[in-house]
Structure formats: C-alpha cells, structure tokens
Write a protein that holds these residues in place. Structure first.
Motif, PDB file in Angstrom:
ATOM      1  N   LEU A  10      32.296  44.586  37.677  1.00 49.32           N
ATOM      2  CA  LEU A  10      32.893  45.815  38.219  1.00 49.32           C
ATOM      3  C   LEU A  10      31.853  46.924  38.230  1.00 49.32           C
ATOM      4  O   LEU A  10      31.266  47.251  37.194  1.00 49.32           O
ATOM      5  CB  LEU A  10      34.092  46.232  37.362  1.00 49.32           C
ATOM      6  N   MET A  75      35.718  52.879  38.936  1.00 46.54           N
ATOM      7  CA  MET A  75      35.854  51.682  38.117  1.00 46.54           C
ATOM      8  C   MET A  75      37.294  51.169  38.128  1.00 46.54           C
ATOM      9  O   MET A  75      37.530  49.950  38.128  1.00 46.54           O
ATOM     10  CB  MET A  75      35.380  51.956  36.699  1.00 46.54           C
ATOM     11  N   ALA A  78      37.662  49.316  41.406  1.00 40.29           N
ATOM     12  CA  ALA A  78      36.970  48.033  41.348  1.00 40.29           C
ATOM     13  C   ALA A  78      37.782  47.026  40.537  1.00 40.29           C
ATOM     14  O   ALA A  78      37.917  45.849  40.923  1.00 40.29           O
ATOM     15  CB  ALA A  78      35.580  48.226  40.737  1.00 40.29           C
ATOM     16  N   TRP A  79      38.332  47.475  39.417  1.00 41.59           N
ATOM     17  CA  TRP A  79      39.117  46.582  38.553  1.00 41.59           C
ATOM     18  C   TRP A  79      40.397  46.132  39.246  1.00 41.59           C
ATOM     19  O   TRP A  79      40.749  44.939  39.239  1.00 41.59           O
ATOM     20  CB  TRP A  79      39.442  47.292  37.247  1.00 41.59           C
ATOM     21  N   ALA A  82      39.542  43.483  41.745  1.00 40.65           N
ATOM     22  CA  ALA A  82      39.273  42.182  41.129  1.00 40.65           C
ATOM     23  C   ALA A  82      40.577  41.503  40.695  1.00 40.65           C
ATOM     24  O   ALA A  82      40.757  40.288  40.866  1.00 40.65           O
ATOM     25  CB  ALA A  82      38.333  42.349  39.944  1.00 40.65           C
ATOM     26  N   TYR A  92      36.060  40.468  32.576  1.00 44.09           N
ATOM     27  CA  TYR A  92      35.640  41.536  33.484  1.00 44.09           C
ATOM     28  C   TYR A  92      34.456  42.246  32.830  1.00 44.09           C
ATOM     29  O   TYR A  92      34.496  42.560  31.644  1.00 44.09           O
ATOM     30  CB  TYR A  92      36.777  42.531  33.714  1.00 44.09           C
ATOM     31  N   TRP A  94      32.136  45.578  32.936  1.00 43.62           N
ATOM     32  CA  TRP A  94      31.799  46.910  33.448  1.00 43.62           C
ATOM     33  C   TRP A  94      30.278  47.032  33.472  1.00 43.62           C
ATOM     34  O   TRP A  94      29.608  46.738  32.469  1.00 43.62           O
ATOM     35  CB  TRP A  94      32.326  48.004  32.534  1.00 43.62           C
ATOM     36  N   ASN A 185      44.434  48.760  32.938  1.00 44.77           N
ATOM     37  CA  ASN A 185      43.227  49.401  33.455  1.00 44.77           C
ATOM     38  C   ASN A 185      42.875  50.623  32.607  1.00 44.77           C
ATOM     39  O   ASN A 185      43.608  51.013  31.695  1.00 44.77           O
ATOM     40  CB  ASN A 185      43.463  49.808  34.910  1.00 44.77           C
TER      41      ASN A 185
END
Length: 285
Positions: A10, A75, A78-79, A82, A92, A94, A185
């Motif tokens: 991510l 972020m 992006a998460w 995914a 995951y 970062w 998240n």
C-alpha cells in the motif's frame, strides 16, 4: 517460513515522481512481491507520477485521488482498494515512497511476524529505517515509557530479534490480514498524520502483538525541521510566531485529534497538552 505468502503493498504519493520510482525499484526482487499486488494512490499528481508507475510496473493497481487525500486518506484508499480486490492477501504492507528498502526487507518482516504468531494470526511488525548513509534510526516503532504521560513516546532500535513496541511509524509496516479484520482501516478522522501511531495504539489495546523487526528494513531521511517551530537555530520569538501559524495547519489539527483520542481527558491535562509546544520553545527543549 511460509512460501506462498501474498502481500498487498500500500502506497500513496503526490508529485514526487522520481522519489516514488526510486522506491519502486527497491521492491523488485523482494521475496513475495508481485507487481499486481501493488496498490498505489496517485493523489492528483501533476508530474505524471501515476503514468510513470504504470510504465515501470504495468501490472500495478494505480488508483487516482483528487489531490485532497494527504497521507492518511491516500493510505486508506489504497487499503480499501486492496481489500476490494478478489485476491486474498495474508499481509498488507504500508510503504512510504521516500523509503529505499533493504534487499531482504520483506523476507525479514514475514519471518519476524511468523516468529511471533503463526501465519494467519493477528500481528503488526514495523521495520526501522535509517538516515541514508548513516546508522541513525529515523522511523520505526515506539514505546510509551511512562503511563502517566501517554502522549510521550520514545523510538526504539532493533536488537536482532522481534521486540515488543507500543505503536509504529507508518514508513515500513507489515499488518496481517487477521489484524486488519479485527481493527479495520486507519481512522478516517485524521487528515494527514497520526493514523499510523493511532493504529498501533489501537492494536496494542486490542491485544494484537505490535513489534519492531529484528533489523533495519531500509533507509528514509528524517523530515527536515529548518524554518519550522522545531528549528532551534531560530530565536525563541520567531519560533513562537512560527508555532502560532502552524497551529492552524493540517499537522496541528491532526495532533489535536490524536491528543483527544489518546491523551488524558481531564481539563488540566488538555490545557497542558495545548500549551506544551509553546512551553518547550520558551524552555529551549
């Protein structure tokens, strides 16, 4: 170590094309890395970052933002991207685009995670970063040395094995799927920063192991402080004026949110938290 691990990487970026591409180059050759497992948010860059990423890694998932996301929002997007992908991910990762990964960073993170819990368990492992060309640690994981001062955190250094921490900086952080399923998240209430520190503290409170990896995972230069209220080369009054201006900006707004979530809630403590940056300047701390 599990051999068929899938890691979603991510990232979020904005107008740092060459820096971003430099980071991506250090992804090549990492254990477990696949181009199609990269989820990168290009938050409205005007320098062609998104297109350049696809030129370098055509199978990557480049998600377009509108320029208002900052780090935390980018972020988060992006998460979410995914998690919406049909591929199941075991972890995951970062990753900040100003990081240059060590050659074995992924393998180290997965091995350290599996040292703490079997693959499939809830765990978070952050890798420390060092100043380029130096041994000075810049980011990684932190402990709260004094429970009476919950907002005071101290960075810790690798010791050759995974060690317990209280929270993490988001530069290189491996989060297991089980941990994400428990925590979700990063909190949407942060605009730019503190989503990482908040996540680590929430994980710790939920009983999820939060660890610092056994070795340094790469390099990342510390954010410059020249011209800011932290710049001790400036006079105290100049620093106080600078701090007053900073108090209306995104970093200070996020600090107040973090303080409300994790600081003491009594009125005296809240006044002290808000006054602390000014007092530190006056005391030259």
């Amino acid at each position: 170590m599990t051999q068929d691990v899938r890691i979603a990487v991510l990232m979020t970026c904005f107008n740092r094309r060459e820096l971003t591409l430099g980071c991506l180059e250090t992804l090549r050759g990492q254990a477990f890395f696949r181009e199609e497992d990269l989820f990168l948010v290009d938050d409205g860059s005007s320098d062609g970052t998104g297109a350049a990423v696809l030129g370098a890694m055509p199978k990557a998932n480049v998600v377009q933002g509108d320029g208002s996301l900052f780090w935390n929002g980018g972020m988060r997007l992006a998460w979410d991207s995914a998690k919406a992908h049909p591929q199941h991910f075991d972890y995951y990762l970062w990753l900040n685009d100003d990081v240059r990964l060590a050659d074995d960073a992924f393998a180290m993170l997965v091995a350290d995670a599996e040292t703490v819990v079997p693959c499939g368990g809830a765990v978070i492992v952050a890798a420390a970063t060092s100043e380029p060309g130096q041994a000075t640690i810049t980011y990684g994981a932190h402990r709260q040395p004094n429970p009476a001062r919950p907002l005071r955190i101290r960075m810790i250094e690798p010791e050759g094995k995974p060690i317990e921490a209280d929270t993490v900086s988001g530069n290189i952080v491996l989060v297991s799927d089980a941990a994400e399923r428990k925590l979700g998240n990063m909190w949407a209430g942060f605009e730019h920063i503190y989503g990482d520190l908040d996540y680590g503290l929430r994980a710790k409170a939920a009983g999820i192991p939060v660890m610092l990896a056994s070795r340094v995972g790469g390099t990342c230069a510390a954010n410059p402080i020249a011209g800011s209220s932290l710049d001790r080369s400036m006079g105290k009054w100049a620093r106080l004026r600078r701090r007053w201006v900073e108090s209306g900006k995104v970093h200070a707004r996020d600090w107040r949110r973090f303080m409300d979530l994790h600081g003491k809630s009594d009125p005296v403590s809240r006044i002290a938290y808000r006054a602390a940056p000014y007092i530190n300047i006056l005391l030259d701390r």
